[in-house]
Design a protein around this motif. Structure first.
Motif, PDB file in Angstrom:
ATOM      1  N   ARG A  64      36.330  44.945  49.843  1.00 59.01           N
ATOM      2  CA  ARG A  64      36.988  44.535  48.598  1.00 59.01           C
ATOM      3  C   ARG A  64      36.093  43.603  47.783  1.00 59.01           C
ATOM      4  NH1 ARG A  64      42.514  45.347  47.945  1.00 59.01           N
ATOM      5  NH2 ARG A  64      42.008  44.645  45.843  1.00 59.01           N
ATOM      6  N   CYS A  65      35.352  42.721  48.463  1.00 59.70           N
ATOM      7  CA  CYS A  65      34.388  41.854  47.755  1.00 59.70           C
ATOM      8  C   CYS A  65      33.301  42.691  47.099  1.00 59.70           C
ATOM      9  CB  CYS A  65      33.760  40.856  48.717  1.00 59.70           C
ATOM     10  SG  CYS A  65      34.870  39.581  49.335  1.00 59.70           S
ATOM     11  N   MET A  66      32.796  43.668  47.840  1.00 59.88           N
ATOM     12  CA  MET A  66      31.742  44.528  47.304  1.00 59.88           C
ATOM     13  C   MET A  66      32.220  45.292  46.088  1.00 59.88           C
ATOM     14  SD  MET A  66      28.625  45.122  47.812  1.00 59.88           S
ATOM     15  CE  MET A  66      27.493  46.194  46.964  1.00 59.88           C
ATOM     16  N   VAL A 102      36.159  35.912  44.516  1.00 61.83           N
ATOM     17  CA  VAL A 102      34.793  36.237  44.923  1.00 61.83           C
ATOM     18  C   VAL A 102      33.812  35.657  43.917  1.00 61.83           C
ATOM     19  CG1 VAL A 102      33.191  38.098  45.504  1.00 61.83           C
ATOM     20  CG2 VAL A 102      35.648  38.362  45.974  1.00 61.83           C
ATOM     21  N   THR A 103      32.867  34.888  44.442  1.00 61.15           N
ATOM     22  CA  THR A 103      31.824  34.286  43.622  1.00 61.15           C
ATOM     23  C   THR A 103      30.468  34.603  44.229  1.00 61.15           C
ATOM     24  OG1 THR A 103      31.891  32.197  44.847  1.00 61.15           O
ATOM     25  CG2 THR A 103      33.296  32.350  42.901  1.00 61.15           C
ATOM     26  N   PHE A 104      29.440  34.410  43.428  1.00 63.40           N
ATOM     27  CA  PHE A 104      28.098  34.512  43.979  1.00 63.40           C
ATOM     28  C   PHE A 104      27.188  33.504  43.299  1.00 63.40           C
ATOM     29  CE2 PHE A 104      27.777  37.515  40.484  1.00 63.40           C
ATOM     30  CZ  PHE A 104      26.557  37.199  39.922  1.00 63.40           C
ATOM     31  N   GLU A 105      26.121  33.171  44.018  1.00 67.61           N
ATOM     32  CA  GLU A 105      25.060  32.304  43.504  1.00 67.61           C
ATOM     33  C   GLU A 105      23.741  33.030  43.673  1.00 67.61           C
ATOM     34  OE1 GLU A 105      22.876  27.986  44.251  1.00 67.61           O
ATOM     35  OE2 GLU A 105      24.487  28.620  45.600  1.00 67.61           O
ATOM     36  N   ARG A 124      23.907  34.765  47.351  1.00 68.85           N
ATOM     37  CA  ARG A 124      24.908  34.372  48.357  1.00 68.85           C
ATOM     38  C   ARG A 124      26.285  34.695  47.782  1.00 68.85           C
ATOM     39  NH1 ARG A 124      24.420  29.025  48.780  1.00 68.85           N
ATOM     40  NH2 ARG A 124      22.810  29.174  50.352  1.00 68.85           N
ATOM     41  N   ILE A 125      27.043  35.508  48.490  1.00 68.29           N
ATOM     42  CA  ILE A 125      28.379  35.908  48.075  1.00 68.29           C
ATOM     43  C   ILE A 125      29.383  35.148  48.927  1.00 68.29           C
ATOM     44  CG2 ILE A 125      30.015  37.821  47.955  1.00 68.29           C
ATOM     45  CD1 ILE A 125      26.486  38.804  48.024  1.00 68.29           C
TER      46      ILE A 125
END
Length: 146
Positions: A64-66, A102-105, A124-125
């Motif tokens: 689901r994050c993907m 869901v976040t990413f850096e 980084r997720i």
């Protein structure tokens, strides 16, 4: 034409790509097909496990994050090719009704010298529940083509 290109991205940049929730039915359905352990498929049996109730498969959470990453970031880049991932962790179980954001850096960018407008991204997720607890995190290295 894409909304973003590799040159638009910066190391240290953070983005939120969306949120999702999972119902008990969705958790059980996914688990029956892909991860049929009792703490994912049977609420009664799950009560006597270390989780004390039904929890989502970590693989379902990752999928689901993907989905959100692709639809709300990678598609804007015209796609990205995942090369490898590291440090996959599921520190807190996802329970029915939890809302995961869901976040990413972007940790690092590495341009490809002979291919202008393309390069590698280390990202980084993180998925965080409504109580601000991380439920999933991993790092991925992707190739962003021009």
């Amino acid at each position: 034409m894409t909304a973003l290109n590799y040159d638009d991205l910066r190391a240290g940049e953070n983005r939120t790509v969306g949120s999702f929730s999972l119902t008990e039915t969705e958790i059980q359905s996914f688990a029956r097909q892909y991860d049929p352990q009792p703490f994912h498929t049977d609420p009664s049996a799950a009560e006597s496990t270390l989780f004390g109730g039904l929890v989502a498969s970590g693989w379902q959470t990752a999928c689901r994050c993907m989905d959100l990453l692709v639809r709300n970031f990678f598609d804007d880049l015209g796609g990205a090719v995942g090369l490898h991932m590291t440090d996959l962790q599921w520190p807190t179980p996802v329970r029915p009704g939890d809302t995961i954001t869901v976040t990413f850096e972007i940790l690092e960018k590495e341009p490809i010298p002979d291919r202008a407008g393309s390069g590698y991204l280390d990202v980084r997720i993180t998925g965080t529940n409504q109580d601000d607890e991380d439920v999933i995190r991993w790092t991925v290295r992707s190739l962003v083509p021009e």
